[in-house]
Design a protein around this motif. Sequence first.
Motif, PDB file in Angstrom:
ATOM      1  N   TYR A  36       6.036   0.607   4.191  1.00 54.85           N
ATOM      2  CA  TYR A  36       5.014  -0.435   4.271  1.00 54.85           C
ATOM      3  C   TYR A  36       4.641  -0.707   5.742  1.00 54.85           C
ATOM      4  O   TYR A  36       3.480  -0.683   6.130  1.00 54.85           O
ATOM      5  N   GLY A  37       5.667  -0.906   6.563  1.00 57.38           N
ATOM      6  CA  GLY A  37       5.430  -1.175   7.989  1.00 57.38           C
ATOM      7  C   GLY A  37       4.775   0.005   8.683  1.00 57.38           C
ATOM      8  O   GLY A  37       3.860  -0.167   9.487  1.00 57.38           O
ATOM      9  N   THR A  38       5.238   1.202   8.348  1.00 56.39           N
ATOM     10  CA  THR A  38       4.670   2.383   8.992  1.00 56.39           C
ATOM     11  C   THR A  38       3.180   2.512   8.675  1.00 56.39           C
ATOM     12  O   THR A  38       2.371   2.823   9.550  1.00 56.39           O
ATOM     13  N   ILE A  71       1.114   0.146   8.048  1.00 58.63           N
ATOM     14  CA  ILE A  71       0.394  -0.851   8.838  1.00 58.63           C
ATOM     15  C   ILE A  71       0.222  -0.361  10.277  1.00 58.63           C
ATOM     16  O   ILE A  71      -0.867  -0.421  10.855  1.00 58.63           O
ATOM     17  N   VAL A  72       1.316   0.153  10.826  1.00 54.41           N
ATOM     18  CA  VAL A  72       1.261   0.634  12.206  1.00 54.41           C
ATOM     19  C   VAL A  72       0.226   1.754  12.331  1.00 54.41           C
ATOM     20  O   VAL A  72      -0.601   1.762  13.250  1.00 54.41           O
ATOM     21  N   LEU A  94      10.161  -1.026   2.742  1.00 47.95           N
ATOM     22  CA  LEU A  94       9.505  -1.803   3.797  1.00 47.95           C
ATOM     23  C   LEU A  94       9.261  -0.955   5.049  1.00 47.95           C
ATOM     24  O   LEU A  94       8.325  -1.203   5.798  1.00 47.95           O
ATOM     25  N   ILE A  95      10.106   0.065   5.246  1.00 51.47           N
ATOM     26  CA  ILE A  95       9.841   0.960   6.372  1.00 51.47           C
ATOM     27  C   ILE A  95       8.506   1.664   6.139  1.00 51.47           C
ATOM     28  O   ILE A  95       7.663   1.758   7.044  1.00 51.47           O
ATOM     29  N   THR A 148       1.517 -13.328   5.940  1.00 51.64           N
ATOM     30  CA  THR A 148       1.259 -12.074   6.635  1.00 51.64           C
ATOM     31  C   THR A 148       0.499 -11.112   5.731  1.00 51.64           C
ATOM     32  O   THR A 148      -0.465 -10.479   6.141  1.00 51.64           O
ATOM     33  N   LEU A 178      -2.962  -9.154   6.210  1.00 56.77           N
ATOM     34  CA  LEU A 178      -2.967  -7.689   6.255  1.00 56.77           C
ATOM     35  C   LEU A 178      -3.958  -7.089   5.266  1.00 56.77           C
ATOM     36  O   LEU A 178      -4.682  -6.148   5.591  1.00 56.77           O
ATOM     37  N   GLY A 205      19.019  -2.614  -1.309  1.00 56.45           N
ATOM     38  CA  GLY A 205      18.686  -3.405  -0.121  1.00 56.45           C
ATOM     39  C   GLY A 205      18.627  -2.594   1.148  1.00 56.45           C
ATOM     40  O   GLY A 205      18.952  -3.061   2.227  1.00 56.45           O
ATOM     41  N   LYS A 206      18.199  -1.324   1.032  1.00 55.46           N
ATOM     42  CA  LYS A 206      18.176  -0.475   2.210  1.00 55.46           C
ATOM     43  C   LYS A 206      16.869  -0.592   3.006  1.00 55.46           C
ATOM     44  O   LYS A 206      16.777  -0.096   4.114  1.00 55.46           O
ATOM     45  N   GLY A 207      15.890  -1.195   2.391  1.00 52.10           N
ATOM     46  CA  GLY A 207      14.667  -1.443   3.139  1.00 52.10           C
ATOM     47  C   GLY A 207      13.768  -0.242   3.345  1.00 52.10           C
ATOM     48  O   GLY A 207      12.848  -0.305   4.146  1.00 52.10           O
ATOM     49  N   VAL A 208      14.006   0.855   2.609  1.00 48.36           N
ATOM     50  CA  VAL A 208      13.157   2.038   2.803  1.00 48.36           C
ATOM     51  C   VAL A 208      11.705   1.721   2.449  1.00 48.36           C
ATOM     52  O   VAL A 208      10.774   2.143   3.131  1.00 48.36           O
TER      53      VAL A 208
END
Lengths: 327, 288, 238
Positions: free
Chosen positions: A293-295, A297-298, A290-291, A246, A250, A285-288
């Motif tokens: 990172y994803g945002t 991309i969006v 990646l949030i 991915t 990207l 491991g809260k994933g902030v």
Amino acid sequence: MKKYTVYILIAAALLAAIVLPRLLPKPFEKHVLILIMLYSILGSAWNILGGYTGQVSLGHAVFFGIGAYTSSIMLIKWGIVPWVGMLVGGVIATIVSIIIGLPTFKLRGFYFAIATIALGEMTRTLFLNWEWIGGAVGLELPIKRGDKLINLQFYLSKNNYYYVLLGIFLLTILAIYVIQKSKLGYYFRAVKDSHEAALASGIDTARTKLVAMGISAFITAIAGSVYAQYLLYIDPYVVFSSAISTRICLVAILGGEGRLFGPIIGSSILVILSEYSRAWLGGGGKGVDLIIYGTLIVLVAAFQPRGILGMVEMVKAKRQKAVVPNA
Amino acid sequence: MNPFQVLIQTIVNGLLLGSIIALVAIGIAIIRGVMDMVNFAQGEFLMLGMYASYWINVKWNLDPLVSAPITIALMFILGVIVYKVLIARVIEAPMLAQMLLTFGLSIVLVNVGLFLWGSQFKTIPNVLVKGTISIGGVMVSLNALVPALVSLLMAGAVYWFLMKTRMGRAFQATSMNKKAAALVGIDTQTVYALAFGLAAACAGLAGSVLSISYYIFPGVGSVFNLYAFVAVCLGGFGSIPGAFIGGLMIGVSDSLAGFYISAAFKYVVAFGIYLVTVIFKPKGLFGW
Amino acid sequence: MLELIGVTKKFGGLLANDNVSMKVEKGQIYGIIGPNGAGKTTLFNCITGFLRPEAGRVIFEGRDITSMPANLICRAGIARTFQIVQVLDSLTVQENAMVGAFCHTNSRMVAEKKASEALDIVRLTDKSTSRAGSLNIAQKKRLQIARALATGAKLVMLDEAMAGLTEAERVQAVQIVKDINSLGITIVLIEHVMEVLMPVSDRVLVLNFGKKIAEDVPSSIVNNEEVINAYLGGHGNA
Ligand SMILES: Nc1ncnc2c1ncn2[C@@H]1O[C@H](COP(=O)(O)OP(=O)(O)OP(=O)(O)O)[C@@H](O)[C@H]1O
Ligand SMILES: [Mg+2]
């Protein structure tokens, strides 16, 4: 732009790329630089198939992993230097890509993309269960002290990994530039824009796609070998992960698909953002990270579907339009 | 049990799982059929549906099957909002931008789940339907059978909606020819928003019924997502019955491969079936 | 130069081409005419390798090219355009023509030169650096012709090169067809408007419901009863 301004710019960028790691002393910064270069290569390789030829692959980790495993296995089992293993890995990845491409290039758009995801998952499972190459346990590469270039292992200065990758990146860019200007480059873009028009212009579309896939796979595998030498440990989860597939895609799209310098821009943004947000926010491991990172991309997809370079071009075009009435 | 009964048992288990996959797949097929795009975040709607059921259960002690209408409504609204805020921007954009957006969305949703609810597996303790019944020597656990029946019902309802109602026909008209649909007075933006909402609702319901028998965790969507995609491609993108049958096939292959070969190779078999199918029928089994 | 013997193409139960035979001589402008859905485009597709006919043979310069892959047929010397225009939107006009020109050369310089010549003929030289996607429909149609020409084809097949154009654009298109023909290139033209096709064609083939109903010089065609019926009876003035 005048010809010589372009040359000066290129020379300046090159100089900056060479000096940069010396200005950044921290190990983490060097790590980030190395990843940026790695993904610039991978994104450029993906671009050949996805950006220029229009075949969107979401399974490029297959070639990356083949490269990583081939050189590592050859080093561990037979003591062959990684540079040779790298080329062999490239060739194997190319062959695999052709085997994959022959039946799947009939598939258009989404069907092809999903097929590449499927192949990626299947390959990972295969390697996880293949004991001879280490299975799920993975492989540890033998340590070779002394920082010799031939061993492709560096302990005193991680910068050397960066320079090796920079070299590969420059070769890749040069190769793509030459292809772009040649008949093959025109054929790639023709196949992407209109299958019918390409056929009617005498283009063997299937062969053209295979060539694109082969070149793309070769370069991807080379990067995989270097990555294995850098980590000194590989397992199927690391090098065959769908996250790598991915991210490769990207990087290319973010910078602007089908553009020579798109991947290095995409890779710089993506790697810096994800590595630093992971370092700062990734704990627990809260994933902030990646949030974020994803945002990103969006947001890019929603507001700038043509990537960063596409945006730059549009701004330029607008400015030119604004100037015309006075001219 | 004799070997034949074991085989039947395995197939039945597969069908039960397959019906959940089918429901997610139908959502993907609706989106693909109506607006010609692919939603890689469909599995995340299932995940959110599961958590919705879980929290409703924790707060008000409602069984997921009872609260399913609430979950459906919540997910429908969320789907419409996601469409209006994000998807509408890329509906005319190239395929890559659409893929990118839904990919990003999937990453965001998974990690928002992780952030809010942590990575540990959750289960719903006291569910209404439990226990097993034996049908001709085949043991069927009720908490798998009931979800399967609900899925089937929902699939039927969606199909009926698309084929028999005015709105459903507007969906079809839009999917065939957007411009012509707009000319006869169909508001295509509304159709798209509703289609996206409906797709999210399908996945939400799948999550709701799945939550009585399965672990709830932020990454749960990705497995179902991949399977649902394969199911949709297998059936032929955009075909609702195709997606349903594709889902069942994937469920059965998962179950058979898991039992007779090895759990490790379940995916290989499912993806292998997909690859072989599309290589010989590039538009899927029921595609046009 | 091009000969079809009993070409038949079915789509399910529909006979799109029913035992069609025809013969095009070198240097001709050969017209194909027929009402909507008569099977003209299908016939083009069968000749150029985009479809495989169920029966019949296609012979080009004495060579059987039936069911050859489309790209090889192009290399053999037949180039075509599409009724639903197919240009390479993200490439420039010049680059579009170059893609055609690469058919018989690997050199970019040669391709550039051939492309420029082709663009000259279709009068698109002043647009050569524009993106093909930004052209209007008439220009796109001419660009398709340029790409076909640039392949160095001996036979160029044009599917409705003039439909949907303004009067002025159509006059220009007719002139372009004549110019190409005067270079010694054979042309097969599809149109469904008689008034456009008749004056330029040396011979005309009339299709109706997949069948050949006439093949003759234009002056005889206009007096052919079956043709008049096909055009006036049932279909109106197509
Ligand atoms: N790929 C296809 N599959 C099924 N039917 C087709 C296909 N292509 C064409 N047809 C049908 O075959 C018949 C002939 O079509 P064709 O496009 O050759 O007609 P035409 O003479 O070019 O018409 P027009 O003047 O509208 O371009 C039509 O009835 C059409 O619907
Ligand atoms: Mg036609």
